[in-house]
Write an enzyme that holds these catalytic residues in place. Structure first.
Site, mmCIF file in Angstrom:
data_model
loop_
_atom_site.group_PDB
_atom_site.id
_atom_site.type_symbol
_atom_site.label_atom_id
_atom_site.label_comp_id
_atom_site.label_asym_id
_atom_site.label_seq_id
_atom_site.Cartn_x
_atom_site.Cartn_y
_atom_site.Cartn_z
ATOM 1 N N GLY A 1 -2.855 6.014 6.651
ATOM 2 C CA GLY A 1 -1.876 6.768 6.060
ATOM 3 C C GLY A 1 -1.437 5.881 3.928
ATOM 4 C CB CYS A 2 0.196 7.142 1.878
ATOM 5 S SG CYS A 2 1.903 8.164 2.908
ATOM 6 C CE1 TYR A 3 6.940 4.939 1.624
ATOM 7 C CE2 TYR A 3 6.263 6.665 3.406
ATOM 8 C CZ TYR A 3 6.734 5.969 2.411
ATOM 9 O OH TYR A 3 8.338 6.967 1.875
ATOM 10 C CB ALA A 4 -0.389 2.621 6.690
#
Length: 340
Positions: free
Chosen positions: A150-153
């Protein structure tokens, strides 16, 4: 030339995949799938792609046809949908790169708890390799099934990994992460929260205690470092289209100089093309429309507090760019191919 199929190509990440892969010298797009837009030229939906792929037409999903036409499958679909398309034939015969969360989390019950969705192919969860390129490269290289992070991850895992690997974090304290993202991180949604009049000249937090990228961060870092962390993660929406900036507040076990911190990061990422260790603080503008991940630091040595700042483009290093980087690793291409 390797034949690529993009399943779910009408969203923001699908659009970015088309833009990247049309300039990739070693692959060609053989099919682009969007059930809702079938029969339309891609440039009719995205006029900026006119001239890049003029003959590319959205198609309806046809499993048997696609099995014979594609070598590499990108799934740019909403969570809960990708798992319906992946089966033994695809896993055994094709390269599969899933940009949704369906195969990022190994524990079925954790996925179902966070995504409020029954996982119909939990037998495949252990087969998927988590596609954090700079950390998991050896496993990615030998895999044909990638769960793209994921992007935030990504904006959390990359900066946290060296500190956790070196056991420098005082794990009696929560790691506090304050992240800001452009609106495209939510995908294409008809929701009041994402309307122009709501977002323009506005700034707001959301999901302050329960964002769904938390479990993949905790699980992956525990797997790679044997340390379990506790996160307080608060995402915010910026009145921007794209980009993420994460500020990560860390209590260190002992007093460490900023120069030593930088030396440690250089040992891990100094030779990584897409990770840039800065002598200044990163910004969204510095990474927008690129696959770079920029990292900067601030340290209160006496208080043993380190703040690590990480900026990425959520649609590229946080999604489609990293997906293509994963493909390049698997196929033995230059990792930069199509991305610069």
């Amino acid at each position: 030339m390797e034949n690529v199929v993009i399943v779910g190509a009408s969203g923001y990440t699908g659009r970015e995949l088309v833009k990247i892969l049309t300039r990739h010298s070693k692959v060609k797009i053989s099919a682009i799938i969007s059930n809702n837009n079938s029969g339309k030229f891609v440039w009719e939906l995205y006029p900026d792609l006119k001239g890049l792929c003029d003959n590319l037409i959205f198609e309806k999903y046809d499993r048997m046809s696609l099995l014979s036409r594609g070598d590499i499958f990108f799934y740019a679909l909403p969570h809960g949908i990708s798992m319906k398309y992946i089966d033994d034939d695809f896993l055994n015969k094709k390269i599969n790169i899933d940009l949704s969360a369906d195969f990022r989390i190994k524990e079925k019950f954790i996925y179902e708890k966070w995504y409020k969705n029954v996982h119909i192919h939990s037998e495949y969860l252990e087969k998927a390799v988590f596609g954090q390129c700079e950390i998991n490269r050896a496993l990615i290289k030998n895999s044909k099934f990638i769960a793209n992070p994921g992007c935030y991850a990504t904006s959390m895992i990359v900066p946290l990994y060296p500190l956790m690997k070196e056991n420098l974090i005082d794990l009696d304290y929560d790691i506090i992460i304050d992240s800001k993202s452009g609106v495209s991180g939510a995908g294409k949604k008809l929701d009041n929260m994402y309307l122009f009049n709501e977002q323009n000249e506005n700034f707001l937090p959301y999901n302050p205690l329960g964002h769904r990228h938390i479990p993949e961060v905790v699980e992956f870092l525990k797997e790679k470092t044997d340390n379990k962390i506790s996160l307080t993660f608060v995402p915010h929406l910026l009145p921007l289209t794209r980009g993420i900036l994460s500020s990560i507040y860390i209590k260190l076990k002992e007093k460490i100089s900023l120069d030593k911190i930088k030396e440690i990061y250089n040992q891990y990422y100094g030779n990584e093309f897409f990770i840039r260790l800065l002598d200044k603080l990163p910004s969204i503008k510095g990474v927008a429309y690129t696959n770079f991940c920029d990292i900067g630091f601030a340290c209160n040595e006496d208080a043993k507090i380190l703040v690590v700042f990480c900026a990425i483009d959520n649609l590229l290093k946080g999604a489609s760019g990293q997906a293509v980087q994963n493909m390049n690793i698997i196929l033995g291409f230059d990792e930069k191919e199509g991305l610069i």
